[in-house]
Design an enzyme around this catalytic site. Structure first.
Site, PDB file in Angstrom:
ATOM      1  N   HIS A 132      -3.742  -3.215   6.204  1.00 56.00           N
ATOM      2  CA  HIS A 132      -2.350  -3.683   6.071  1.00 56.00           C
ATOM      3  C   HIS A 132      -2.104  -4.745   7.147  1.00 56.00           C
ATOM      4  O   HIS A 132      -1.407  -4.512   8.128  1.00 56.00           O
ATOM      5  CB  HIS A 132      -1.410  -2.483   6.249  1.00 56.00           C
ATOM      6  CG  HIS A 132       0.003  -2.715   5.829  1.00 56.00           C
ATOM      7  ND1 HIS A 132       0.540  -3.974   5.589  1.00 56.00           N
ATOM      8  CD2 HIS A 132       1.023  -1.833   5.612  1.00 56.00           C
ATOM      9  CE1 HIS A 132       1.817  -3.840   5.252  1.00 56.00           C
ATOM     10  NE2 HIS A 132       2.132  -2.548   5.260  1.00 56.00           N
TER      11      HIS A 132
ATOM     12  N   ARG B 105       0.727  -5.714  -2.948  1.00 51.78           N
ATOM     13  CA  ARG B 105       0.404  -4.343  -2.516  1.00 51.78           C
ATOM     14  C   ARG B 105      -0.175  -3.599  -3.715  1.00 51.78           C
ATOM     15  O   ARG B 105       0.356  -3.707  -4.830  1.00 51.78           O
ATOM     16  CB  ARG B 105       1.659  -3.626  -2.014  1.00 51.78           C
ATOM     17  CG  ARG B 105       1.442  -2.134  -1.815  1.00 51.78           C
ATOM     18  CD  ARG B 105       2.571  -1.479  -1.084  1.00 51.78           C
ATOM     19  NE  ARG B 105       2.593  -1.901   0.314  1.00 51.78           N
ATOM     20  CZ  ARG B 105       3.389  -1.373   1.237  1.00 51.78           C
ATOM     21  NH1 ARG B 105       4.225  -0.402   0.907  1.00 51.78           N
ATOM     22  NH2 ARG B 105       3.358  -1.802   2.489  1.00 51.78           N
TER      23      ARG B 105
ATOM     24  N   LYS C 291       0.077  -2.615 -19.401  1.00 49.94           N
ATOM     25  CA  LYS C 291      -0.549  -2.864 -20.715  1.00 49.94           C
ATOM     26  C   LYS C 291      -2.061  -2.990 -20.590  1.00 49.94           C
ATOM     27  O   LYS C 291      -2.751  -3.244 -21.567  1.00 49.94           O
ATOM     28  CB  LYS C 291      -0.008  -4.162 -21.320  1.00 49.94           C
ATOM     29  CG  LYS C 291       1.480  -4.211 -21.535  1.00 49.94           C
ATOM     30  CD  LYS C 291       1.824  -5.572 -22.136  1.00 49.94           C
ATOM     31  CE  LYS C 291       3.310  -5.767 -22.286  1.00 49.94           C
ATOM     32  NZ  LYS C 291       3.625  -7.159 -22.644  1.00 49.94           N
TER      33      LYS C 291
ATOM     34  N   ARG D   8      10.255  -1.900   3.536  1.00 46.21           N
ATOM     35  CA  ARG D   8      10.149  -2.920   4.593  1.00 46.21           C
ATOM     36  C   ARG D   8       9.258  -4.087   4.214  1.00 46.21           C
ATOM     37  O   ARG D   8       9.619  -5.241   4.402  1.00 46.21           O
ATOM     38  CB  ARG D   8       9.562  -2.312   5.871  1.00 46.21           C
ATOM     39  CG  ARG D   8      10.559  -1.797   6.852  1.00 46.21           C
ATOM     40  CD  ARG D   8       9.951  -0.645   7.604  1.00 46.21           C
ATOM     41  NE  ARG D   8       9.596   0.378   6.632  1.00 46.21           N
ATOM     42  CZ  ARG D   8      10.455   1.291   6.182  1.00 46.21           C
ATOM     43  NH1 ARG D   8      11.659   1.353   6.661  1.00 46.21           N
ATOM     44  NH2 ARG D   8      10.121   2.158   5.244  1.00 46.21           N
ATOM     45  N   THR D   9       8.063  -3.780   3.717  1.00 45.85           N
ATOM     46  CA  THR D   9       7.111  -4.874   3.531  1.00 45.85           C
ATOM     47  C   THR D   9       7.628  -5.843   2.471  1.00 45.85           C
ATOM     48  O   THR D   9       7.684  -7.048   2.691  1.00 45.85           O
ATOM     49  CB  THR D   9       5.720  -4.321   3.155  1.00 45.85           C
ATOM     50  OG1 THR D   9       5.335  -3.389   4.170  1.00 45.85           O
ATOM     51  CG2 THR D   9       4.686  -5.436   3.083  1.00 45.85           C
TER      52      THR D   9
HETATM   53  C1  NCD Z   1       3.206   1.654   5.871  1.00 47.17           C
HETATM   54  C2  NCD Z   1       2.297   1.438   4.672  1.00 47.17           C
HETATM   55  O1  NCD Z   1       2.773   1.083   3.592  1.00 47.17           O
HETATM   56  O2  NCD Z   1       1.106   1.611   4.869  1.00 47.17           O
HETATM   57  N1  NCD Z   1       4.518   1.235   5.624  1.00 47.17           N
HETATM   58  C3  NCD Z   1       4.839  -0.063   5.884  1.00 47.17           C
HETATM   59  O3  NCD Z   1       4.374  -0.967   5.233  1.00 47.17           O
HETATM   60  N2  NCD Z   1       5.631  -0.302   6.930  1.00 47.17           N
HETATM   61  C4  NCD Z   1       3.127   3.023   6.445  1.00 47.17           C
HETATM   62  C5  NCD Z   1       3.399   4.186   5.540  1.00 47.17           C
HETATM   63  O4  NCD Z   1       3.704   4.028   4.358  1.00 47.17           O
HETATM   64  O5  NCD Z   1       3.322   5.301   6.043  1.00 47.17           O
END
Ligand code: NCD
Length: 304
Positions: free
Chosen positions: A129, A101, A80, A51-52
């Site tokens: 997040h 991320r 590397k 999703r993100t």
């Molecule tokens: C979440 C995350 O990555 O923290 N997912 C997301 O970005 N929607 C929640 C999860 O991974 O459980």
């Protein structure tokens, strides 16, 4: 030049403005489809994501911009031995904005201190997040019409769940908020969230292991996945992973207008039978994430 590392960096006025932009995007999408023409988003994902990452990419495409990046640490130069700081400096030569991320808490902050373009924290370890919280806020706005006077149940892995930490931080700034923190004792909310966010803001909260007992008073129930990748040993994960499974029976005492949220991905925390209950908001929540990321990209790039 501005980044977004922690949700607290946005004032309540700025959150309102992002929400209003997202609502306008929903109402008038064609007004926005050339806004980022010629701009590039770099998605640097050192950890898995559906999703993100894809909603960031869809957001940039719907604004008329382009996307480059990687979705696995193993396919980038970090394999590397390149530092996050150097990667951020390099990407600043190729793109206009970064979504990052990383499994290490603080990595996007380090990137933002070295990049010459805005960096958005798309999840740093078990810490924060903020863009998931933007999706959550738009969902609450559209479903509840307000951010005050809400009892919010957060259920599951409150220790490692970064979405929970950012949502508590955001909602603690509104009036009349009460949190019901539902988790196994091993997965309770970290001490620093209690002292630095809840206690500091004088927020009412209770900790419990009992989901069904908490249900009747909740306006929002935010379910979360047990964060397997943050556990030190598999035995603990296996013991705790199915601590809470929301099904229709457990909802029998819930309010009629309860809003059931989940950042997704779901493993077993919500029975698929709940999906067709009108109180299930989690797929809409994922869609809201795209609109809020569009609004955020416009804001950080200074595009009106
Ligand atoms: C979440 C995350 O990555 O923290 N997912 C997301 O970005 N929607 C929640 C999860 O991974 O459980």
């Amino acid at each position: 030049m501005r980044s977004l590392i922690d949700i607290k960096e946005l004032s309540l006025e700025e959150l309102d403005s992002l929400i209003n932009t997202a609502l306008d995007i929903i109402a008038n999408p064609s007004k926005y489809n050339e806004k980022c023409r010629g701009k590039k988003l770099a998605t640097l994902f050192f950890e898995p994501s559906t999703r993100t990452r894809l909603s960031f990419e869809a957001a940039m495409y719907e604004l008329g911009g382009n996307v480059l990046g990687f979705s696995e640490a193993s396919s980038s130069s970090s394999a590397k031995g390149e530092s996050v700081a150097d990667t951020a400096k390099m990407i600043s030569c190729y793109a206009d904005i970064i979504a990052m991320r990383h499994p290490k808490e603080g990595a996007p902050l380090v990137a933002s201190m070295n990049a010459t373009i805005p960096v958005v924290n798309a999840g740093d370890g078990g810490h924060n997040h903020p863009t998931q919280t933007l999706a959550d806020l738009l969902t609450i706005k559209r479903k509840k019409g307000r951010f005050n006077n809400l009892t919010i149940g957060l259920c599951g892995d409150l220790k490692f769940g970064r979405t929970v930490h950012s949502l508590i931080s955001a909602m603690s700034r509104y009036e009349g908020i009460k949190f019901v923190l539902i988790s196994p004792t091993e997965l309770q909310i970290p001490g620093y969230v209690k002292t630095e966010v809840l206690d500091k803001n004088g927020i009412e909260y209770v900790e419990t292991t009992d989901l069904v007992g908490a249900m009747p008073e909740l306006d929002i129930l935010y379910m979360t996945r047990v964060q397997k990748e943050r556990f030190f040993n598999e035995e603990d994960y296996l013991r705790l992973k199915d601590s809470y499974i929301l099904d229709l029976a457990k909802l029998s005492n819930a309010k009629k207008d309860l809003c059931i949220m989940h950042p997704l991905p779901r493993v077993n925390e919500i029975s698929v039978k709940v999906d067709s209950d009108p109180r299930a908001c989690y797929f809409e929540q994922a869609l809201n994430g795209k609109y809020m990321r569009m609004a955020l990209i416009l804001m950080l790039l200074g595009i009106k």
